[in-house]
Design a protein around this motif. Structure first.
Motif, PDB file in Angstrom:
ATOM      1  N   ILE A  33      45.974  37.401  42.682  1.00 12.29           N
ATOM      2  CA  ILE A  33      44.961  37.787  43.793  1.00 12.29           C
ATOM      3  C   ILE A  33      43.678  38.061  42.972  1.00 12.29           C
ATOM      4  N   ALA A  34      42.921  37.068  42.764  1.00 14.94           N
ATOM      5  CA  ALA A  34      41.639  37.101  41.976  1.00 14.94           C
ATOM      6  C   ALA A  34      40.546  37.744  42.860  1.00 14.94           C
ATOM      7  N   LEU A  35      40.226  38.896  42.243  1.00 18.42           N
ATOM      8  CA  LEU A  35      39.346  39.683  43.071  1.00 18.42           C
ATOM      9  C   LEU A  35      37.968  39.972  42.131  1.00 18.42           C
ATOM     10  N   ALA A  36      38.147  39.311  40.933  1.00 16.40           N
ATOM     11  CA  ALA A  36      37.058  39.719  39.792  1.00 16.40           C
ATOM     12  C   ALA A  36      36.007  38.558  39.700  1.00 16.40           C
ATOM     13  N   TYR A  37      35.180  38.561  40.924  1.00 17.64           N
ATOM     14  CA  TYR A  37      34.072  37.646  41.101  1.00 17.64           C
ATOM     15  C   TYR A  37      32.946  38.141  41.951  1.00 17.64           C
ATOM     16  N   ARG A  38      31.954  37.748  41.826  1.00 18.99           N
ATOM     17  CA  ARG A  38      30.720  38.370  42.554  1.00 18.99           C
ATOM     18  C   ARG A  38      30.590  37.526  43.810  1.00 18.99           C
ATOM     19  N   ASP A  39      30.493  38.253  44.823  1.00 22.00           N
ATOM     20  CA  ASP A  39      30.300  37.789  46.363  1.00 22.00           C
ATOM     21  C   ASP A  39      29.036  36.708  46.289  1.00 22.00           C
ATOM     22  N   ASN A  40      27.968  36.800  45.476  1.00 19.58           N
ATOM     23  CA  ASN A  40      26.828  35.922  45.439  1.00 19.58           C
ATOM     24  C   ASN A  40      27.106  34.714  44.751  1.00 19.58           C
ATOM     25  N   ARG A  41      28.327  34.619  44.005  1.00 17.27           N
ATOM     26  CA  ARG A  41      28.423  33.541  43.149  1.00 17.27           C
ATOM     27  C   ARG A  41      29.664  32.724  43.977  1.00 17.27           C
ATOM     28  N   TRP A  48      35.183  28.699  45.025  1.00 15.43           N
ATOM     29  CA  TRP A  48      36.531  29.358  44.640  1.00 15.43           C
ATOM     30  C   TRP A  48      37.206  28.493  43.965  1.00 15.43           C
ATOM     31  N   ASN A  49      37.163  27.231  44.376  1.00 16.72           N
ATOM     32  CA  ASN A  49      37.935  26.214  43.817  1.00 16.72           C
ATOM     33  C   ASN A  49      37.556  25.977  42.338  1.00 16.72           C
ATOM     34  N   ALA A  50      36.237  26.022  42.218  1.00 21.91           N
ATOM     35  CA  ALA A  50      35.465  25.958  40.814  1.00 21.91           C
ATOM     36  C   ALA A  50      35.945  26.899  39.786  1.00 21.91           C
ATOM     37  N   LEU A  51      36.587  27.924  40.335  1.00 22.00           N
ATOM     38  CA  LEU A  51      36.818  29.172  39.362  1.00 22.00           C
ATOM     39  C   LEU A  51      38.393  29.076  39.468  1.00 22.00           C
ATOM     40  N   TYR A  52      38.984  29.147  40.463  1.00 24.40           N
ATOM     41  CA  TYR A  52      40.457  29.240  40.423  1.00 24.40           C
ATOM     42  C   TYR A  52      41.495  28.205  41.096  1.00 24.40           C
ATOM     43  N   GLY A  53      40.726  26.896  41.564  1.00 25.67           N
ATOM     44  CA  GLY A  53      41.555  26.105  41.881  1.00 25.67           C
ATOM     45  C   GLY A  53      42.635  25.049  40.919  1.00 25.67           C
ATOM     46  N   ASN A  56      40.575  21.593  37.827  1.00 24.10           N
ATOM     47  CA  ASN A  56      39.605  22.080  37.197  1.00 24.10           C
ATOM     48  C   ASN A  56      38.961  23.436  37.343  1.00 24.10           C
ATOM     49  N   GLY A  57      39.722  24.206  37.943  1.00 24.12           N
ATOM     50  CA  GLY A  57      39.271  25.675  38.005  1.00 24.12           C
ATOM     51  C   GLY A  57      38.932  26.137  36.694  1.00 24.12           C
ATOM     52  N   LYS A  58      37.864  26.777  36.594  1.00 21.29           N
ATOM     53  CA  LYS A  58      37.393  27.341  35.252  1.00 21.29           C
ATOM     54  C   LYS A  58      38.541  28.454  34.570  1.00 21.29           C
ATOM     55  N   TYR A  59      39.307  29.160  35.538  1.00 20.61           N
ATOM     56  CA  TYR A  59      40.077  30.140  34.846  1.00 20.61           C
ATOM     57  C   TYR A  59      41.548  29.905  35.510  1.00 20.61           C
ATOM     58  N   TYR A  60      41.883  28.814  36.126  1.00 23.44           N
ATOM     59  CA  TYR A  60      43.137  28.383  36.461  1.00 23.44           C
ATOM     60  C   TYR A  60      44.265  28.196  35.151  1.00 23.44           C
TER      61      TYR A  60
END
Length: 101
Positions: A33-41, A48-53, A56-60
Motif C-alpha cells: 500500500i504505497a501511501l508515500a506520495y504527494r497528491d499534487n504529484r 501512479w504507474n510511473a512510480l509503482y507500476g 518502469n515504475g520508479k520504485y517498483y
C-alpha cells in the motif's frame, strides 16, 4: 496477518533485514500500500504507474527487490492502486495476504 509500516523500500539492508526476517517469510503474500506520495504529484493512474507500476515504475523494482530478498516471489507481491482498485478489490487483496507492507 502482519502489518509493517515503512518509511522507505530498502527493507533488505542488513540491519533491517536481520530484524524483519523473523516476521517476513518466503511463503508470505504481500499487499503493498504505497501511501508515500504527494497528491499534487500523483493525479492520475499514469502518474501512479510511473512510480509503482510493474513496467518502469520508479520504485517498483526497489520494493519488489527488497521483498524478494526474504524469499518472497514477485508473483506473491500485489500493489494496491489508489486509482484502479475499488474498496472491494483492495479489501480482497489485503485479506488474501499474510504480510502487508
Amino acid at each position: 496477518m502482519i502489518n509493517i509500516l515503512l518509511e522507505g523500500y530498502d527493507i533488505d539492508v542488513p540491519w533491517l533485514f536481520d530484524e524483519l526476517k523473523a516476521y517476513i517469510k518466503p511463503n508470505h503474500e504481500v499487499a503493498v500500500i504505497a501511501l508515500a506520495y504527494r497528491d499534487n504529484r500523483v493525479k492520475s493512474p499514469e502518474d501512479w504507474n510511473a512510480l509503482y507500476g510493474k513496467d518502469n515504475g520508479k520504485y517498483y523494482d526497489g520494493i519488489v527487490g527488497g521483498l524478494t530478498a526474504y524469499g518472497i516471489s514477485e508473483d506473491s507481491i500485489d500493489f494496491l492502486n489508489y486509482f484502479t482498485d475499488s474498496k472491494e478489490t483492495a479489501k480482497q487483496k489485503i485479506e488474501n495476504t499474510k504480510s502487508i507492507t
